[in-house]
Structure formats: C-alpha cells, structure tokens
Design a protein around this motif. Sequence first.
Motif, PDB file in Angstrom:
ATOM      1  N   ASP A  70       0.829  -1.213   0.000  1.00 45.88           N
ATOM      2  CA  ASP A  70       0.000   0.000   0.000  1.00 45.88           C
ATOM      3  C   ASP A  70       0.858   1.254   0.000  1.00 45.88           C
ATOM      4  OD1 ASP A  70      -2.292  -1.549   0.055  1.00 45.88           O
ATOM      5  OD2 ASP A  70      -2.535  -1.377   2.230  1.00 45.88           O
ATOM      6  N   ASN A  71       1.912   1.256   0.790  1.00 46.29           N
ATOM      7  CA  ASN A  71       2.780   2.441   0.875  1.00 46.29           C
ATOM      8  C   ASN A  71       3.495   2.701  -0.445  1.00 46.29           C
ATOM      9  OD1 ASN A  71       2.042   3.030   3.499  1.00 46.29           O
ATOM     10  ND2 ASN A  71       3.712   1.845   4.386  1.00 46.29           N
ATOM     11  N   LEU A  72       3.932   1.645  -1.113  1.00 48.62           N
ATOM     12  CA  LEU A  72       4.566   1.831  -2.423  1.00 48.62           C
ATOM     13  C   LEU A  72       3.569   2.414  -3.417  1.00 48.62           C
ATOM     14  CD1 LEU A  72       6.626  -1.470  -2.593  1.00 48.62           C
ATOM     15  CD2 LEU A  72       7.542   0.851  -2.399  1.00 48.62           C
ATOM     16  N   ARG A  73       2.325   1.920  -3.411  1.00 45.92           N
ATOM     17  CA  ARG A  73       1.281   2.437  -4.310  1.00 45.92           C
ATOM     18  C   ARG A  73       1.011   3.904  -3.987  1.00 45.92           C
ATOM     19  NH1 ARG A  73      -0.023   3.143  -8.786  1.00 45.92           N
ATOM     20  NH2 ARG A  73       1.295   1.347  -8.934  1.00 45.92           N
ATOM     21  N   ARG A  74       0.883   4.241  -2.689  1.00 46.66           N
ATOM     22  CA  ARG A  74       0.628   5.638  -2.293  1.00 46.66           C
ATOM     23  C   ARG A  74       1.768   6.551  -2.743  1.00 46.66           C
ATOM     24  NH1 ARG A  74      -0.532   3.332   2.870  1.00 46.66           N
ATOM     25  NH2 ARG A  74      -2.716   2.779   2.919  1.00 46.66           N
ATOM     26  N   ALA A  75       2.990   6.071  -2.631  1.00 48.06           N
ATOM     27  CA  ALA A  75       4.141   6.868  -3.056  1.00 48.06           C
ATOM     28  C   ALA A  75       4.046   7.185  -4.542  1.00 48.06           C
ATOM     29  CB  ALA A  75       5.436   6.121  -2.745  1.00 48.06           C
ATOM     30  N   LEU A  76       3.681   6.196  -5.337  1.00 44.28           N
ATOM     31  CA  LEU A  76       3.564   6.419  -6.782  1.00 44.28           C
ATOM     32  C   LEU A  76       2.386   7.328  -7.113  1.00 44.28           C
ATOM     33  CD1 LEU A  76       4.360   2.819  -8.030  1.00 44.28           C
ATOM     34  CD2 LEU A  76       5.781   4.858  -8.320  1.00 44.28           C
ATOM     35  N   GLU A  77       1.279   7.169  -6.410  1.00 39.37           N
ATOM     36  CA  GLU A  77       0.100   7.992  -6.682  1.00 39.37           C
ATOM     37  C   GLU A  77       0.268   9.433  -6.211  1.00 39.37           C
ATOM     38  OE1 GLU A  77      -3.047   5.780  -4.832  1.00 39.37           O
ATOM     39  OE2 GLU A  77      -3.277   4.452  -6.561  1.00 39.37           O
ATOM     40  N   SER A  78       1.153   9.663  -5.259  1.00 39.41           N
ATOM     41  CA  SER A  78       1.328  11.024  -4.740  1.00 39.41           C
ATOM     42  C   SER A  78       2.202  11.892  -5.652  1.00 39.41           C
ATOM     43  CB  SER A  78       1.945  10.983  -3.341  1.00 39.41           C
ATOM     44  OG  SER A  78       3.288  10.543  -3.405  1.00 39.41           O
ATOM     45  N   LEU A  79       2.857  11.279  -6.616  1.00 44.23           N
ATOM     46  CA  LEU A  79       3.713  12.040  -7.530  1.00 44.23           C
ATOM     47  C   LEU A  79       2.880  12.875  -8.493  1.00 44.23           C
ATOM     48  CD1 LEU A  79       6.287   9.291  -8.493  1.00 44.23           C
ATOM     49  CD2 LEU A  79       6.737  11.333  -7.140  1.00 44.23           C
ATOM     50  N   PRO A  80       3.245  14.126  -8.675  1.00 42.94           N
ATOM     51  CA  PRO A  80       2.559  14.918  -9.701  1.00 42.94           C
ATOM     52  C   PRO A  80       2.966  14.400 -11.084  1.00 42.94           C
ATOM     53  CG  PRO A  80       4.301  16.202  -8.657  1.00 42.94           C
ATOM     54  CD  PRO A  80       4.233  14.888  -7.934  1.00 42.94           C
ATOM     55  N   THR A  82       4.008  15.929 -13.582  1.00 41.62           N
ATOM     56  CA  THR A  82       5.242  16.541 -14.083  1.00 41.62           C
ATOM     57  C   THR A  82       6.474  15.770 -13.616  1.00 41.62           C
ATOM     58  OG1 THR A  82       5.270  18.042 -12.190  1.00 41.62           O
ATOM     59  CG2 THR A  82       4.246  18.850 -14.224  1.00 41.62           C
ATOM     60  N   ALA A  83       6.404  15.151 -12.439  1.00 43.25           N
ATOM     61  CA  ALA A  83       7.541  14.375 -11.938  1.00 43.25           C
ATOM     62  C   ALA A  83       7.748  13.120 -12.781  1.00 43.25           C
ATOM     63  CB  ALA A  83       7.318  14.002 -10.478  1.00 43.25           C
ATOM     64  N   ARG A  84       6.667  12.552 -13.277  1.00 43.21           N
ATOM     65  CA  ARG A  84       6.766  11.332 -14.093  1.00 43.21           C
ATOM     66  C   ARG A  84       7.355  11.621 -15.481  1.00 43.21           C
ATOM     67  NH1 ARG A  84       4.199   6.806 -12.374  1.00 43.21           N
ATOM     68  NH2 ARG A  84       2.872   7.013 -10.558  1.00 43.21           N
ATOM     69  N   THR A  85       7.165  12.830 -15.976  1.00 43.10           N
ATOM     70  CA  THR A  85       7.643  13.172 -17.321  1.00 43.10           C
ATOM     71  C   THR A  85       8.923  13.992 -17.294  1.00 43.10           C
ATOM     72  OG1 THR A  85       6.226  15.127 -17.349  1.00 43.10           O
ATOM     73  CG2 THR A  85       5.324  13.093 -18.302  1.00 43.10           C
ATOM     74  N   THR A  86       9.550  14.085 -16.158  1.00 43.55           N
ATOM     75  CA  THR A  86      10.762  14.894 -16.025  1.00 43.55           C
ATOM     76  C   THR A  86      11.942  14.245 -16.748  1.00 43.55           C
ATOM     77  OG1 THR A  86      12.227  16.001 -14.462  1.00 43.55           O
ATOM     78  CG2 THR A  86      11.487  13.815 -13.860  1.00 43.55           C
ATOM     79  N   ALA A  90      17.918  11.166 -11.939  1.00 44.92           N
ATOM     80  CA  ALA A  90      17.826  10.629 -10.578  1.00 44.92           C
ATOM     81  C   ALA A  90      16.364  10.421 -10.182  1.00 44.92           C
ATOM     82  CB  ALA A  90      18.516  11.562  -9.591  1.00 44.92           C
ATOM     83  N   LEU A  91      15.506  11.386 -10.501  1.00 47.97           N
ATOM     84  CA  LEU A  91      14.086  11.276 -10.179  1.00 47.97           C
ATOM     85  C   LEU A  91      13.436  10.160 -10.982  1.00 47.97           C
ATOM     86  CD1 LEU A  91      11.743  12.336  -8.536  1.00 47.97           C
ATOM     87  CD2 LEU A  91      11.349  14.066 -10.292  1.00 47.97           C
ATOM     88  N   LYS A  92      13.786  10.062 -12.252  1.00 45.51           N
ATOM     89  CA  LYS A  92      13.250   8.971 -13.087  1.00 45.51           C
ATOM     90  C   LYS A  92      13.650   7.617 -12.517  1.00 45.51           C
ATOM     91  CE  LYS A  92      12.274  10.152 -17.750  1.00 45.51           C
ATOM     92  NZ  LYS A  92      12.584  10.006 -19.138  1.00 45.51           N
ATOM     93  N   ALA A  93      14.894   7.494 -12.123  1.00 43.59           N
ATOM     94  CA  ALA A  93      15.395   6.221 -11.571  1.00 43.59           C
ATOM     95  C   ALA A  93      14.661   5.885 -10.270  1.00 43.59           C
ATOM     96  CB  ALA A  93      16.891   6.294 -11.328  1.00 43.59           C
ATOM     97  N   LEU A  94      14.416   6.886  -9.439  1.00 40.29           N
ATOM     98  CA  LEU A  94      13.699   6.662  -8.179  1.00 40.29           C
ATOM     99  C   LEU A  94      12.269   6.182  -8.450  1.00 40.29           C
ATOM    100  CD1 LEU A  94      13.562   6.889  -5.082  1.00 40.29           C
ATOM    101  CD2 LEU A  94      12.744   9.221  -5.418  1.00 40.29           C
TER     102      LEU A  94
END
Length: 187
Positions: A70-80, A82-86, A90-94
């Motif tokens: 659940d926490n991993l899913r919440r972490a992914l869903e909390s990303l805006p 713009t963060a996914r298309t950056t 380093a952010l992409k790798a994370l």
Amino acid sequence: MVNESAPQSPEEIIQANFAKIEAERDDLKDKLLRTLADMENLRRRTEREISDAKAYAVTSFARDMLGSADNLRRALESLPETARTTDEPALKALIEGVDLTERDLLKVLERHGVRKIDPQGEKFDPNMHQAMFEAPDPEIAKGLVSKVVQSGYKIGERVLRPALVGVSAGVPKPAATEDGQTPPTGN
C-alpha cells in the motif's frame, strides 16, 4: 414339572456354539468396517488440513506485507504528473525503482497464493468489500463499486483483506425547485 435344563444333544450344543460364534463374527466385522470408515475419514480430514496449512501458512506474513505494498502504491500515486515526465535522471530512476519494487512485491505475493482484489465497476459484495461511503453517480448503476479507496486481497478462496470501496447510489435525485416540488423527469 419338567426340567428345562435337561441335557442337550451334541448337535444342539454345536448349533448353539455355532450361532454364538457367528454373532461374535458379525459383531467383529461391523467393528472392523466402522474402524476402516473412521480411518478413511481421518485420512481425508488430515489431507484437507495439510492442504489448508500449506495454502494459508503465509497468511499473517502476507497480511503484514500488504502495508508495504500500500505504501509503495501511495508513493507512486502522490507524484505529480510533471515528476513522471521529467528529464531528471535521478528522479526517473527513483520512480522506476519504486514502481519495480511494488510490481515485484505483488508478484511474490501472487506466487504464494495472494491475489489483489480490484472491484471497480463490480457489484458490491459484503464478503469481499467494505463500503466506506455511498454516493450518487450517474455513470454507474446503483449497487456497483464506483471508487476503490484501498485494494483488497485474497489468499486462496479466503479474503485476506476486504477492498475499501465507495458504492454508487445511482443517478442523483433532481434538486427541488423553489416551491418545494421536484421537476418531472424526462422518462
């Protein structure tokens, strides 16, 4: 008075002993058949218990791991978005690492018989879902799951954790007019 304990003929004695031995044989045969049936029932019950133990042995561990999933899913869903298309490597790798970790955790759970329940659009089932709210939804018929708040999980045929859901109340009722009357529907 006639004495009934008169000596019996050897043939009568043999017949009496034979009848007694047959009755004893029938009794022992009945006991043997009952014991065999009891043993067969015990064998089946033991096999079923062993099968259940194998299938459900990971239940408490799996239940504990669901919080991490659940926490991993919440972490992914909390990303805006713009963060996914950056273009930031380093952010992409994370993001890719968290996504990969979640998928790997779900695969491991699935390998051990734990399956995710995703009831979006299904009929509400109180055995599989826990209703958190009911809200009007013109897109979805009454009684169907309109929103999944938290995914549920099953292990084998048992519910490990029910899905937390919102249930559709159907089409919203039209608002009342100033005179307190509801406008007629177009049906």
